[in-house]
Motif scaffolding. Structure first.
Motif, mmCIF file in Angstrom:
data_model
loop_
_atom_site.group_PDB
_atom_site.id
_atom_site.type_symbol
_atom_site.label_atom_id
_atom_site.label_comp_id
_atom_site.label_asym_id
_atom_site.label_seq_id
_atom_site.Cartn_x
_atom_site.Cartn_y
_atom_site.Cartn_z
ATOM 1 N N ILE A 332 0.998 -1.089 -0.114
ATOM 2 C CA ILE A 332 0.086 0.419 0.068
ATOM 3 C C ILE A 332 1.031 1.273 -0.285
ATOM 4 C CG2 ILE A 332 -1.859 1.485 1.296
ATOM 5 C CD1 ILE A 332 -2.832 -1.217 2.327
ATOM 6 N N GLY A 333 2.013 1.587 0.695
ATOM 7 C CA GLY A 333 3.259 2.229 1.342
ATOM 8 C C GLY A 333 3.391 2.601 -0.585
ATOM 9 N N ILE A 334 4.173 1.714 -1.177
ATOM 10 C CA ILE A 334 4.492 1.945 -2.868
ATOM 11 C C ILE A 334 3.844 1.836 -3.709
ATOM 12 C CG2 ILE A 334 5.408 0.413 -4.668
ATOM 13 C CD1 ILE A 334 6.665 -1.793 -2.488
ATOM 14 N N MET A 335 2.346 1.567 -3.622
ATOM 15 C CA MET A 335 1.153 2.060 -4.691
ATOM 16 C C MET A 335 0.811 3.578 -4.207
ATOM 17 S SD MET A 335 -0.940 -0.808 -4.885
ATOM 18 C CE MET A 335 -1.350 -1.440 -3.960
ATOM 19 N N THR A 336 0.455 3.938 -3.063
ATOM 20 C CA THR A 336 0.327 5.566 -2.404
ATOM 21 C C THR A 336 1.279 6.396 -2.479
ATOM 22 O OG1 THR A 336 -1.040 4.424 -0.307
ATOM 23 C CG2 THR A 336 0.356 6.868 -0.427
#
Length: 377
Positions: A332-336
């Protein structure tokens, strides 16, 4: 001289009623259950508070109320004159003059209601704590040894309100468009400390003290140690994440795994003095957040591998859950970042941090206090 009584005489009327088996332990169980239920309500409210606080930050609403009035501030503007007074106060701060000049009253009201709602929720949480604590105290439903712990939660909540204003005050200073990132990190860090304490207390109250004492003798010290390391690293990562949010660092350097085509961002130490880069340089702060994320993932993987050797099924399951959420949170952090941190993904990432911390705490708890298990497991 008293009359002698036959040993066969019926003495049922003079005997004291027998004690109810398990009566004392049942009362203790009831008290633990009541406190646990109250803490669960507080936990849910604080999670909502964290999410609302994140949305308040993402909508740039945090500076819309320029004073701290713990009591009178609970009443919103009720007339046109009240609204004009609030708007005039906002127009006097740098955020309006340098960033939002020309904002309409309707636009101001939107950000005002976000901040007002955030503060009202804080007041409501304080009320729920106070009513619950006093009610449990008066009815003597606080288990022995728990009064100071529960009182400390209230003290931390009060400190959180003061730190919230300390944070907002930094954004009202000359040349500031947002609150100071390190103060935002302090505010969020304390929120996660409160959440973690509540979660830990809920876990402890879910089992009798005698059971916990017996379980501790069978705890896995090595697994406890490594899960404690994961917990500390995750907490540090949350603090750095707040620094990222404080300077909108998640909206720059949207390539991954590199940053602007390199391993480190350009101008990583460009700001003087050098230490300011740790708080104000968006590339530096995001780079540290990325590296810490990888480190938490690696440490979590070590803990998970160690847990695979545990003979306790529940303990293994807790570490499975922790590891699964850790992978999801990193994704989720990478996609954010790659999406330039839209508000809905940023909030999902923040709520994911809450869930991850709870799962880390549960894994640590079961490594310290393993559940009873049959020979078959």
């Amino acid at each position: 001289m008293a009359e002698r009584r036959s040993i066969f005489e019926d003495v049922s009327e003079t005997q004291k009623p027998a004690a109810t088996p398990g009566g004392i332990s049942r009362d203790r169980t009831r008290a633990r259950r009541l406190v646990r239920g109250w803490l669960k309500i507080l936990f849910a409210l604080v999670v909502v508070m964290v999410a609302v606080g994140g949305l308040t930050r993402l909508t740039d609403s945090g500076l819309s109320i320029t004073e701290w009035a713990p009591l009178s501030g609970a009443i919103p503007p009720l007339s046109e004159a009240d609204w004009q007074a609030e708007f005039e106060a906002y127009r006097a701060i740098p955020e309006y003059q340098l960033q939002n000049r020309g904002m309409s009253m309707a636009e101001f009201q939107v950000i005002y209601w976000w901040e007002w709602g955030h503060r009202q929720l804080g007041r409501f949480i304080g009320l729920v704590w106070a009513v619950g604590f006093l009610g449990l105290l008066v009815t003597r439903n606080i288990p022995r040894g728990w009064s100071l712990r529960l009182l400390m939660l209230g003290a931390l909540g009060g400190a959180q309100g003061a730190i919230g204003w300390w944070m907002v005050a930094s954004g009202l200073e000359e040349g500031m468009l947002d609150v100071a990132s390190y103060r935002l990190a302090t505010h969020l860090g304390l929120a996660f400390l409160i959440l973690s304490l509540i979660a830990w207390y809920v876990m402890r109250l879910g089992r009798a003290e005698s059971e916990l004492l017996a379980a501790r003798r069978e705890g896995d010290r090595k697994l406890k140690g490594v899960s404690t390391g994961v917990m500390h690293l995750a907490f540090l990562q949350i603090i750095v994440g707040a620094l990222v949010a404080g300077i909108d660092a998640g909206r720059n350097y949207t390539d991954w795994p590199l940053m602007a085509g390199g391993f480190t961002p350009p101008g990583m130490w460009a700001i003087e003095p050098v230490w300011r880069n740790l708080f104000e340089n968006d590339g530096t702060v995001q780079f540290i957040h990325r590296m810490l994320g990888y480190l938490v993932l690696l440490m979590g993987l070590v803990a998970w591998v160690m847990a695979l050797r545990s003979a306790r099924k529940a303990t293994r399951g807790a570490f499975h859950d922790m590891m699964a959420m850790l992978v999801v949170q990193v994704a989720i952090g990478i996609m954010t970042v790659m999406a330039s941190a839209p508000w809905y993904m940023a909030i999902l990432h923040q709520v994911g941090a809450v869930l991850l911390m709870v799962l880390i705490l549960r894994a640590r708890f079961l490594s310290m206090y393993p559940l009873k298990q049959s020979i078959r497991g």
